[in-house]
Design an enzyme around this catalytic site. Structure first.
Site: not given
Lengths: 173, 559
Positions: B141, B143, B170, B221, B296, B335, B362
């Site tokens: 995933q 950002h 995200e 999330e 998460q 993350d 994430s």
């Protein structure tokens, strides 16, 4: 010898009678509509059992095309999942050994009937120090009576009880 | 007395990091606080009446929620009677399949779970992760944000991120009121880069649900849960409100996962003297109890806390493993900017990258560190060629693929133009050709011309009042000639009708086919089983553009 159809007829009649007399018996839409559903092998349902999926306005997945969107015949309600579909997905979760996920999907099935705004309000009311015990019990009553959402209602009733014990009701901060 | 050696060492990046000694009284201990309870369980008449040394009447709301909904009482007595070392060995043993371990782990209390993890070294934790991850294929995933909330840049970066292979994207905001634009730009950018990428916009819980309902995002999330009642309530929720919220998402056909992480309770001041992992085990169990498909975790925004104490990074991998042991999807952290030291931040990543998780980061910052509004990431876009080289060096699938400059420039340009067209159709403040050009070639927001922020904010608010939905976006794209992107956005909206992606670890491939723990479960049982790189995927990972090929030698003189 009675065949399956006849039994079904009889059950339907009985259900009708019970409804008439005010006893709350819910028809199980899954068992009615999806008799040959195999929760282990029919997933993904949108691929393997398209026949079981209808939008909240009764369209099938294949009816939702870009062409139809441009013609203006598709509305926002066509993208709402139905209670029936969520109950099928709950069966899939259960068959995969995921009891709690199945429970969540069953609560979700109940909430499909509750409007967006009301859902957001109920969520806010469940946050700490927002509601009195009675306000929570009223919400539970509303979920139960107005939306037939008995599992969600039980969750809210339990919250009312826990918040009281743990001093998380309105005015207790 | 001044040593030049020590002077040199003092100036190394690692010595800009913070380290603290263990301090159990305030919860500054990764695992094994003297205040952690001893594992125990007592069941009477189908109810847990004692858990980890506490009687039912003394349970706080978290403990009650876990005891009543998370722990499988049919499995509990047998599982709790087992020696923790024996359970730890089952986790590592390649001859015991995942399902067999789940039969035990679903009956464990928080203290027992922590005791099991404490019996494992980091390599054993990684071996267990490789087996216990719910979905067979690991994923990633990213950002996508920028300090100015520039929507054109978000669209371009989202498109590039999708092309690079991320399964999910995200975004979040600098200025809250920009949120509708960020969500819209991310959606269009992602679906331009690769159909089927899931997108989310991290915001306050109620707003996040609203934009999901409107079809501007496909999952959520940042639904936080905590391991002590006081911190949970300070976070303005209870397990019951969060469980209701989880059902609300599913009732609209929206995927969601919870968020938690070691160190959050210490940071918020109410760790009750318990170890970070003990409190985190409770968070994972709350998630399970609420019926949410995934979590998460991996410390997330509190990584500085476990990162500062002994064994902290091992424990962060341990919390990911707990999530997998409870049969949940895991988006495994990595993350937030974690260390000044490139060596430490790489080491911090290794457990998740080498073992493979549902979403290794994430997320990974698909933008420069300075543009990352989640306070940077452990790896940023500047590190992407390093990351691709590591995938190739170790022959491991980190979820990304090498790309060429030409294809990146092309897809960024298309996304920026598509957003320009949608803004025009929806009557939002114009996006100029100059902005499209800048976003196409930009590295970050410093390369973008300024926008009229006041106009944008006004229009973003109106966009919510006008109830612009995903369907309006489909129409605007199609009317502007972006039929393929329109089709992709429509396909994303259609996911919520069937709800197949509500299941554990579900993501979509470019043909919008579901890849989840239900139809692609992890079946690792040692060498020759589980996830293996396909020849095509390995070819893709191998083929980094920088690599010299025999052909280049033949054509170049003197080579």
């Amino acid at each position: 010898m009675m065949d399956e159809k006849m039994i079904e007829e009889i059950i339907r009649e009985v259900l009708k009678e019970m409804k008439g007399s005010g006893v709350a018996v819910k028809e199980n839409p899954v068992e009615k509509g999806a008799r040959n559903f195999n929760p282990k092998s029919d997933y993904p349902i949108g691929e393997k059992r398209k026949d079981l999926i209808k939008t909240s306005t009764g369209k099938s997945l294949d009816d939702i095309t870009l062409e139809q969107v441009m013609k203006g015949s598709i509305g926002a309600d066509d993208f709402r999942i139905t209670a029936e579909t969520l109950l099928l997905q709950a069966q899939v979760a259960e068959a995969a050994g995921r009891t709690q996920l199945a429970g969540n999907l069953r609560r979700a099935a109940e909430l499909t009937k509750v409007p967006d705004e009301r859902i957001l309000e109920i969520y806010t009311a469940l946050r700490p120090y927002r509601s009195s015990k009675q306000e929570l019990l009223d919400i539970a009553e509303e979920l139960d009576k107005k939306y037939n959402a008995s599992v969600c209602a039980a969750l809210v009733r339990e919250a009312a009880d826990v918040y009281e014990k743990r001093k998380r009701l309105k005015g207790m901060e | 007395m001044k040593s030049k050696r020590f002077q040199t060492l003092a100036e190394r990046p690692v010595n800009k990091d913070g380290f603290v000694a263990e301090w159990p009284e305030v919860g500054l201990i990764a695992i094994g606080s003297p205040n952690d309870p001893k594992p125990s369980i007592k069941i009477q008449n189908g109810k847990i009446v004692e858990m980890d040394g506490k009687l039912r009447e003394d349970f706080d709301m978290i403990e009650r929620f876990i005891a009543d909904y998370a722990i499988d009482i049919e499995a509990a007595e047998k599982a709790m009677a087992m020696d923790s070392v024996e359970i730890a060995r089952m986790l590592v043993d390649i001859n015991i399949p995942r399902e067999k371990v789940l039969e035990i782990s679903k009956g464990l209390t928080p203290a027992k779970i922590v005791d099991v993890i404490d019996k494992m070294n980091i390599l054993e934790i990684m071996m267990a992760m490789q087996k216990m991850r719910a979905r067979k294929r690991p994923g990633n995933q990213c950002h996508v944000t920028n300090v100015r909330d520039n929507p054109v840049l978000i669209a371009a970066d989202a498109a590039e991120g999708a092309l690079r292979g991320f399964d999910e994207e995200e975004t979040t905001v600098g200025i809250t009121r920009y949120a509708p634009f960020n969500a819209l730009a991310l959606l269009i950018g992602a679906q331009t880069g690769r159909g089927g990428v899931l997108t989310q916009c991290a915001l306050e819980e109620a707003f996040e649900l609203t934009i999901g309902m409107r079809g501007l995002t496909s999952y959520a999330e940042t639904i936080s849960v905590y391991g002590t009642e006081q911190v949970f309530v300070d976070g303005d929720d209870t397990p019951w409100s969060k469980a209701f919220l989880a059902s609300a998402y599913a009732s609209r056909g929206l995927k969601m996962r919870f968020t938690s992480g070691t160190g959050s309770e210490v940071q918020m001041g109410y760790a009750e003297g318990k170890s970070m992992l003990y409190l985190e085990a409770k968070c994972v169990l709350i998630t399970k109890a609420a019926g949410v498909q995934g979590l998460q975790n991996g410390s997330i925004s509190c990584i500085g806390v476990p990162g500062a104490v002994p064994s902290g990074i091992r424990v962060v991998a341990g919390e990911n493993l707990i999530t997998m042991m409870l049969d949940l999807e895991v988006a495994s952290g990595n993350d937030q900017t974690f260390s000044h030291s490139d060596i430490r931040r790489t080491a911090r990543l290794m457990p998740q990258l080498l073992a493979g998780t549902d979403l290794i980061f994430s997320g990974y910052s698909a933008v420069p560190n300075y543009d990352n509004m989640f306070a940077g990431s452990n790896f940023d876009i500047e590190d992407v060629d390093d990351y691709l080289a590591v995938q190739r060096d170790l022959m491991v699938d980190g979820g990304l693929r090498p790309v060429t400059e030409e294809e990146v420039v092309a897809v960024r340009n298309k996304a920026a133009k598509a957003l320009q067209a949608v803004f025009k159709k929806l009557g939002l403040p114009p996006i100029t050709d100059e902005e499209v050009e800048a976003a196409t070639l930009a590295n970050g927001s410093r390369d973008m011309p300024a926008r009229d922020v006041n106009e944008d904010l006004k229009a973003a608010t109106e966009m919510m009042q006008r109830r612009i939905t995903g369907l309006d976006v489909v129409r605007a794209l199609a009317e502007s000639g972006y039929t393929d992107v329109a089709q992709n956005v429509l396909n994303m909206l259609k996911q919520r009708i069937a709800g197949d992606y509500l299941h554990t670890s579900a993501v979509l491939d470019k043909a919008f086919k579901i890849d989840s723990a239900v139809n692609n479960p992890n079946d690792y049982k040692g060498p020759g089983t589980g996830y293996r790189l396909s020849p095509e995927r390995w070819q893709e990972i191998k083929d980094i553009p920088q690599a010299l090929k025999p052909e280049s030698f033949n054509t170049e003189e003197g080579a």
